[in-house]
Design an enzyme around this catalytic site. Structure first.
Site, PDB file in Angstrom:
ATOM      1  N   MET A  44       2.348   5.087   1.492  1.00 16.16           N
ATOM      2  CA  MET A  44       2.809   5.541   2.810  1.00 16.16           C
ATOM      3  C   MET A  44       1.597   5.862   3.683  1.00 16.16           C
ATOM      4  O   MET A  44       0.560   6.281   3.180  1.00 16.16           O
ATOM      5  CB  MET A  44       3.686   6.795   2.667  1.00 16.16           C
ATOM      6  N   GLU A  63       9.824  -2.554   4.827  1.00 23.07           N
ATOM      7  CA  GLU A  63      10.414  -1.710   3.769  1.00 23.07           C
ATOM      8  C   GLU A  63      11.145  -2.545   2.715  1.00 23.07           C
ATOM      9  O   GLU A  63      12.268  -2.231   2.308  1.00 23.07           O
ATOM     10  CB  GLU A  63      11.369  -0.667   4.377  1.00 23.07           C
ATOM     11  N   CYS A  68      -7.001   9.815   1.814  1.00 25.52           N
ATOM     12  CA  CYS A  68      -6.499  10.852   0.902  1.00 25.52           C
ATOM     13  C   CYS A  68      -6.558  12.204   1.596  1.00 25.52           C
ATOM     14  O   CYS A  68      -7.627  12.631   2.057  1.00 25.52           O
ATOM     15  CB  CYS A  68      -7.315  10.878  -0.385  1.00 25.52           C
ATOM     16  N   GLY A 125       0.857  -1.184   0.000  1.00 27.37           N
ATOM     17  CA  GLY A 125       0.000   0.000   0.000  1.00 27.37           C
ATOM     18  C   GLY A 125       0.890   1.230   0.000  1.00 27.37           C
ATOM     19  O   GLY A 125       2.118   1.126  -0.018  1.00 27.37           O
ATOM     20  N   CYS A 174     -10.637  15.554   0.718  1.00 29.61           N
ATOM     21  CA  CYS A 174     -11.128  14.471  -0.135  1.00 29.61           C
ATOM     22  C   CYS A 174     -11.613  13.313   0.717  1.00 29.61           C
ATOM     23  O   CYS A 174     -12.779  12.944   0.686  1.00 29.61           O
ATOM     24  CB  CYS A 174     -10.045  14.001  -1.103  1.00 29.61           C
TER      25      CYS A 174
END
Ligand code: ADP
Ligand code: MG
Length: 202
Positions: free
Chosen positions: A12, A84, A146, A10, A155
Site C-alpha cells: 500500500m 486492485e 517505511c 507493491g 526508518c
C-alpha cells in the site's frame, strides 16, 4: 499490436494506482481505446472512480465479477486496465491471458502480499497474485517509504510490505482478514520493520 500482460505491484502507498492512471492517460493521449475496471467491493472513494492517495482520479467501470470484463469488453479496445486486482477471484488469471491473446494490452495493479507477508490470494482461492506475476510480460515492483519510527527516528528504507495495525498493535498472523469493530490501519514497512506476531517459522 501484440497482446501482453503488465503487472504493477507493491505494498500500500507504493504508487500502484498512480502508475496505472499514468499508463492509461498515456495510451489515451496516443489515441488508443482504453477500458478501465475496478472491483465494486472497493468503494473507499465512490464506486466508479479509481483514486490514488495523491488524489489523482480516473473513471472506471466498477464490477462485481471478473467475467464482467469479458461481457463488457469492446472489440475496438486496445488496452484493458484493472486496479486492485487482488480483490477478484482466480478466474482473472484466465481472463488476463485471454485478453492478451486477443492482441490487447492487459495492465493490472495489485498488492504483492497480504498483511502476513504472503502472496496475496485471489478471492476464496489458494491461487495468488504470484501466479499472475509469473505469467506477465512486464512486472514493476514499486516501493513506498517505511514509516516505522522508534524514539522519534524514522526508518525511511524502501518499503515492500504492508503492515496491518489493529488497535495500535501489529496484527497477529492468526487475525482475520476482515475485523469488524476493531480500528485497523495499514502502513508501508521495510522487511525489517514488517512485524507479524505468531508468524510460523519466526
Ligand atoms: P497505492 O495504489 O500503491 O496504494 P497510490 O498511487 O494510491 O498507491 O498512492 C501513492 C502515494 O501515497 C504517494 O505518492 C504518496 O503521496 C502517498 N503516500 C502515503 N504514505 C506513503 C509512504 N509511506 N510512502 C510513500 N508514499 C506514501
Ligand atoms: Mg491503489
Amino acid at each position: 499490436m501484440h497482446g501482453r500482460i503488465e503487472i504493477i505491484t507493491g505494498p500500500m502507498f507504493s504508487g500502484k494506482s498512480s502508475e496505472l492512471i499514468r499508463r492509461v492517460n498515456r495510451y489515451r493521449i496516443a489515441g488508443y481505446n482504453v477500458q478501465v475496471y475496478k472491483p465494486l467491493m472497493d468503494n473507499r472513494y465512490g464506486t466508479d472512480i479509481i483514486a490514488s492517495h495523491d488524489n489523482e482520479k480516473l473513471k472506471a467501470i466498477a464490477i462485481r465479477s471478473v467475467e464482467d470484463i469479458l461481457f463488457t469488453l469492446e472489440e475496438k479496445t486496445d488496452v484493458v486496465a484493472v486496479d486492485e486486482i487482488q480483490f477478484f477471484d482466480e478466474r482473472i488469471l484466465y481472463i488476463a491471458n485471454e485478453i492478451a491473446s486477443k492482441g490487447k494490452i492487459f495492465i493490472a495493479s495489485g498488492l504483492n502480499t497480504d498483511f502476513r507477508g504472503e502472496p496475496f490470494p485471489f478471492l476464496n482461492s489458494k491461487r495468488t497474485i504470484a501466479e499472475l506475476i509469473a505469467q506477465a510480460d512486464r512486472v514493476d515492483l514499486l516501493s513506498a517509504v517505511c514509516t516505522y519510527t522508534e524514539n522519534g527516528i524514522k526508518c525511511g528504507c524502501e518499503a515492500t510490505k504492508t503492515q496491518r495495525i489493529v488497535d495500535g498493535e501489529p496484527a497477529s498472523y492468526a487475525s482475520a482478514l476482515v475485523l469488524i469493530g476493531a480500528s485497523e490501519a495499514y502502513e508501508a514497512r521495510c522487511r525489517k520493520h514488517h512485524l507479524v506476531p505468531g508468524r510460523p517459522g519466526k
